[in-house]
Design an enzyme around this catalytic site. Structure first.
Site, PDB file in Angstrom:
ATOM      1  N   HIS A  97      46.090  38.167  44.983  1.00  0.00           N
ATOM      2  CA  HIS A  97      44.680  37.753  45.029  1.00  0.00           C
ATOM      3  C   HIS A  97      44.566  36.408  45.742  1.00  0.00           C
ATOM      4  CE1 HIS A  97      44.110  40.890  42.111  1.00  0.00           C
ATOM      5  NE2 HIS A  97      44.916  40.302  41.263  1.00  0.00           N
ATOM      6  N   GLU A 114      45.004  35.054  37.147  1.00  0.00           N
ATOM      7  CA  GLU A 114      44.997  35.894  35.956  1.00  0.00           C
ATOM      8  C   GLU A 114      46.220  35.592  35.103  1.00  0.00           C
ATOM      9  OE1 GLU A 114      45.145  39.523  38.520  1.00  0.00           O
ATOM     10  OE2 GLU A 114      46.810  40.131  37.258  1.00  0.00           O
ATOM     11  N   HIS A 171      52.239  40.477  42.692  1.00  0.00           N
ATOM     12  CA  HIS A 171      52.466  40.998  41.349  1.00  0.00           C
ATOM     13  C   HIS A 171      52.125  42.470  41.227  1.00  0.00           C
ATOM     14  CE1 HIS A 171      48.198  39.843  41.433  1.00  0.00           C
ATOM     15  NE2 HIS A 171      48.005  40.800  40.551  1.00  0.00           N
ATOM     16  N   ARG A 191      45.996  44.713  48.546  1.00  0.00           N
ATOM     17  CA  ARG A 191      47.101  45.593  48.208  1.00  0.00           C
ATOM     18  C   ARG A 191      48.168  45.500  49.291  1.00  0.00           C
ATOM     19  NH1 ARG A 191      44.140  50.321  47.633  1.00  0.00           N
ATOM     20  NH2 ARG A 191      43.327  49.643  45.649  1.00  0.00           N
TER      21      ARG A 191
HETATM   22 ZN    ZN Z   1      46.085  41.367  39.851  1.00  0.00          ZN
END
Ligand code: ZN
Length: 314
Positions: A97, A114, A171, A191
């Protein structure tokens, strides 16, 4: 002043990697492949709804708009956090991200930092967390040549582990893992790799290689988590992370604890057990799978029971 915890009805998302494990929280899940339970969500793709009390039926987004006092008067045109429980019945795609600055310029969105609390997992379960490239050139070459085994850093996990995943961290959640995720309220995902999987129509999922290469932190910066413990009566508070975006604790309760909630609102998810919250003579039962908000300036309350709760706040 609000004298009650505000309970929310979660919503569920079908995902190709999802399964049926979310049933263990007592949920009636709507799909065979239910991947996500959105516990506290005020997002255009889903809103959790208050399930009792004076605000019954209001979405979290509406509460944020109309009752900012519940949130300690925090500024912002959108609710800042999103809390989910994920059931990974298969590997999730490898992703990254952007940070706030990159996301603002390229996506008109927030970045996404996150973190994950591992609720449960199968023996031998692994996540992808970080990578082994030393330079951006090396990273790009390995991505373009598909040297995933050399590039991606795999980490074995166990229940109770916690991972902080700042923006820029490569991740992926691996198969057989159930996590509680606390994140910035953003949906911008790049992605990098999807294991060359094809959907029912034979299509590969879209990848975002160029942007992934731009936003990935290189060399990888492993954000080590150093849990700090504090005892409050019969409650052990473990603090995993205190970042610019959120603070996340676990409360492990075995008995009774007297607490006092001051200027910050708290998002609380019950991941095991049950108990009661007592406030000025009124008792509110809570149990595994429930999610409630304690408003800012909630004040003194008593928590009893045998339970584990994940607590987040700004
Ligand atoms: Zn994520």
């Amino acid at each position: 002043m609000i004298k009650e915890p505000i309970f929310f009805e979660p919503i569920f998302k079908e995902r190709i990697w999802g399964g049926e494990q979310l049933k263990q929280f007592g949920y009636e899940i709507p799909y065979k492949q239910t991947g996500e339970c959105w516990a506290f969500a005020a997002h255009e793709n889903g809103q959790s709804v208050v399930k009792g009390g004076q605000f019954q039926g209001l979405t979290l987004g509406a509460l944020w708009e109309q009752h900012r006092e519940l949130f300690g008067g925090v500024d912002g045109d959108r609710f800042p956090l999103l809390t989910k429980i994920l059931d990974a019945n298969d590997d999730l795609s490898v992703q990254v991200h952007p940070d706030d600055e990159y996301a603002r310029v390229h996506e008109n969105d927030l970045g996404k930092t996150e973190c994950w609390y591992i609720i449960d997992c199968e023996e031998g379960a692994e996540i992808i967390y970080g990578h082994h490239a030393k330079t951006r050139q090396e990273f790009e070459t390995m991505v373009r040549e598909g040297k995933w085994t050399d590039l991606l850093r795999k980490v074995p996990v166990k229940p109770g582990d916690f991972y902080f995943v700042p923006s820029g961290t490569i991740h992926a959640i691996g198969k057989g893992i159930m996590i509680l995720e606390t994140q910035q309220n953003s949906d911008t995902t790049y992605r990098v790799y999807d294991y060359d999987r094809r959907d029912a129509e034979g299509n590969l999922r879209e990848l975002h290689i160029k942007k992934s290469i731009e936003v990935t932190t290189i060399p990888a910066n492993e954000a080590k988590v150093d849990p700090v413990m504090k005892k409050i009566g019969d409650l052990v508070e473990i603090t995993y992370v205190e970042s610019n975006y959120f603070t996340v604790h676990k409360w492990a309760l075995n008995g009774v604890a007297h607490l006092d909630n001051r200027d910050k609102f708290q998002l609380i998810s019950v991941i095991s057990g049950q108990g009661t919250l007592e406030k000025e003579g009124n008792e509110f039962a809570y149990q595994k799978g429930e999610h409630f908000l304690l408003p800012a300036w909630f004040g003194k309350f008593t928590l009893s029971g045998n339970a584990e709760l994940i607590v987040s706040h700004l």
